[in-house]
Design an enzyme around this catalytic site. Structure first.
Site, PDB file in Angstrom:
ATOM      1  N   ILE A  56       0.878  -1.170   0.000  1.00 16.78           N
ATOM      2  CA  ILE A  56       0.000   0.000   0.000  1.00 16.78           C
ATOM      3  C   ILE A  56       0.912   1.217   0.000  1.00 16.78           C
ATOM      4  O   ILE A  56       2.042   1.168   0.488  1.00 16.78           O
ATOM      5  CB  ILE A  56      -0.995   0.020   1.188  1.00 16.78           C
ATOM      6  CG1 ILE A  56      -0.288  -0.117   2.536  1.00 16.78           C
ATOM      7  CG2 ILE A  56      -2.042  -1.052   1.039  1.00 16.78           C
ATOM      8  CD1 ILE A  56      -1.250  -0.020   3.714  1.00 16.78           C
ATOM      9  N   ASP A  57       0.435   2.306  -0.586  1.00 12.83           N
ATOM     10  CA  ASP A  57       1.264   3.491  -0.778  1.00 12.83           C
ATOM     11  C   ASP A  57       1.710   4.094   0.547  1.00 12.83           C
ATOM     12  O   ASP A  57       1.023   3.967   1.570  1.00 12.83           O
ATOM     13  CB  ASP A  57       0.495   4.549  -1.573  1.00 12.83           C
ATOM     14  CG  ASP A  57       0.092   4.061  -2.951  1.00 12.83           C
ATOM     15  OD1 ASP A  57       0.751   3.156  -3.477  1.00 12.83           O
ATOM     16  OD2 ASP A  57      -0.896   4.600  -3.494  1.00 12.83           O
ATOM     17  N   ARG A  58       2.831   4.801   0.507  1.00 14.40           N
ATOM     18  CA  ARG A  58       3.356   5.430   1.717  1.00 14.40           C
ATOM     19  C   ARG A  58       2.345   6.339   2.409  1.00 14.40           C
ATOM     20  O   ARG A  58       2.218   6.276   3.640  1.00 14.40           O
ATOM     21  CB  ARG A  58       4.640   6.206   1.393  1.00 14.40           C
ATOM     22  CG  ARG A  58       5.133   7.032   2.569  1.00 14.40           C
ATOM     23  CD  ARG A  58       6.601   7.397   2.526  1.00 14.40           C
ATOM     24  NE  ARG A  58       7.004   7.967   1.254  1.00 14.40           N
ATOM     25  CZ  ARG A  58       8.253   8.362   1.000  1.00 14.40           C
ATOM     26  NH1 ARG A  58       9.184   8.227   1.913  1.00 14.40           N
ATOM     27  NH2 ARG A  58       8.560   8.867  -0.168  1.00 14.40           N
ATOM     28  N   THR A  60      -0.805   6.117   2.477  1.00 13.21           N
ATOM     29  CA  THR A  60      -2.014   5.380   2.833  1.00 13.21           C
ATOM     30  C   THR A  60      -1.782   4.612   4.126  1.00 13.21           C
ATOM     31  O   THR A  60      -0.735   3.979   4.299  1.00 13.21           O
ATOM     32  CB  THR A  60      -2.393   4.385   1.718  1.00 13.21           C
ATOM     33  OG1 THR A  60      -2.522   5.087   0.482  1.00 13.21           O
ATOM     34  CG2 THR A  60      -3.695   3.675   2.027  1.00 13.21           C
ATOM     35  N   ARG A 160      -6.366   6.038  -6.493  1.00 12.10           N
ATOM     36  CA  ARG A 160      -6.090   7.469  -6.592  1.00 12.10           C
ATOM     37  C   ARG A 160      -6.270   7.962  -8.025  1.00 12.10           C
ATOM     38  O   ARG A 160      -6.832   9.040  -8.263  1.00 12.10           O
ATOM     39  CB  ARG A 160      -4.684   7.745  -6.074  1.00 12.10           C
ATOM     40  CG  ARG A 160      -4.509   7.368  -4.611  1.00 12.10           C
ATOM     41  CD  ARG A 160      -3.048   7.173  -4.222  1.00 12.10           C
ATOM     42  NE  ARG A 160      -2.301   8.400  -4.304  1.00 12.10           N
ATOM     43  CZ  ARG A 160      -0.998   8.482  -4.021  1.00 12.10           C
ATOM     44  NH1 ARG A 160      -0.326   7.395  -3.655  1.00 12.10           N
ATOM     45  NH2 ARG A 160      -0.369   9.636  -4.117  1.00 12.10           N
TER      46      ARG A 160
END
Length: 238
Positions: A56-58, A60, A160
């Site tokens: 998962i993205d930083r 998030t 996103r």
């Protein structure tokens, strides 16, 4: 840094509630000496190596699943490429969503060569609000939606990018979001986080075939922002 909270653990797997700002593992693109990596933090915290099963993205927060050994990773990781593992997210986005429930079916470019990949994101509108403050020069008030999201595919920054495609940008997204909205939330609410949270993850355990659902408590900044917009957090994510 405080210890990362564990949400689930058995003999082969564990899940954490990843804080905002933490990367999953090292990458050549991140050279800051202050960068934090979940793999390294867990190694120090637990005393053994862990194997990330997805990303998962930083910016998030939320559920991040690891294997505790290589064989366990080999058994479950391939499932993330299919549809047997379900990931649900929560987000606060700009505007009123066009439908209460819909599927965004929009191919996304894979790389700089613009190779397109199929990508589908399903969403449900949980709540809407209009606040009496202008976030742009066009209107005297501002509208926002709280949405639950299920990405059917796993493309880079898929959620996103899909919401940006609809122009219902995720608040706080500095890469694919709306800079005017981000500045408004910073100025009006002192809120600088991206409001996207990996809320739930469901999978069938490879050994027992038991259905496992892991839920990550919504972070404080997300709860506070929900209250600022007039929603009662316990109503939507108790």
């Amino acid at each position: 840094m405080r210890q990362i909270p564990l949400l689930y653990e058995d003999n082969d797997y564990l899940a954490i509630n990843k804080p905002v700002g933490v990367l999953v593992h090292k990458t050549p693109l991140e050279r800051s000496p202050d960068a934090l990596f979940a793999v390294e933090l867990l190694h120090k915290q637990l005393g053994y190596k862990v194997y990330p099963l997805h990303r998962i993205d930083r910016p998030t927060s939320g559920v991040l699943l690891f294997a505790k050994n290589a064989p366990a990773a080999s058994r479950l990781q391939p499932e993330f490429a299919g549809t047997s593992i379900k990931k649900e997210y929560l987000a606060i986005v700009r505007g009123y969503m066009p439908q209460a429930h819909a599927l965004i079916d929009q191919p996304l470019a894979k790389d700089l060569e613009f190779e397109l990949q199929d990508a589908q994101t399903e969403y449900w509108t949980l709540a809407q609000t209009e606040i009496p403050f202008p976030s742009s020069n066009r209107y005297t008030s501002s509208r926002y939606s709280l949405v639950k999201i299920y990405p059917h595919t796993g493309r880079m920054h898929q959620i996103r990018r899909h919401f940006a495609h609809l122009r219902h940008y995720i608040i706080g997204d500095k890469t694919h979001g709306d800079n005017k909205q981000n500045k408004f939330f910073d100025r009006h609410f002192q809120m600088r986080y991206m409001l996207l949270h990996a809320w739930k993850l469901t999978f069938n355990h490879p050994e027992s075939n038991e259905k496992i659902t892991i839920q990550a408590p919504v972070p404080t900044h997300f709860q506070e922002m929900s209250q600022n917009l007039g929603w009662e957090p316990r109503e939507f994510f108790p």
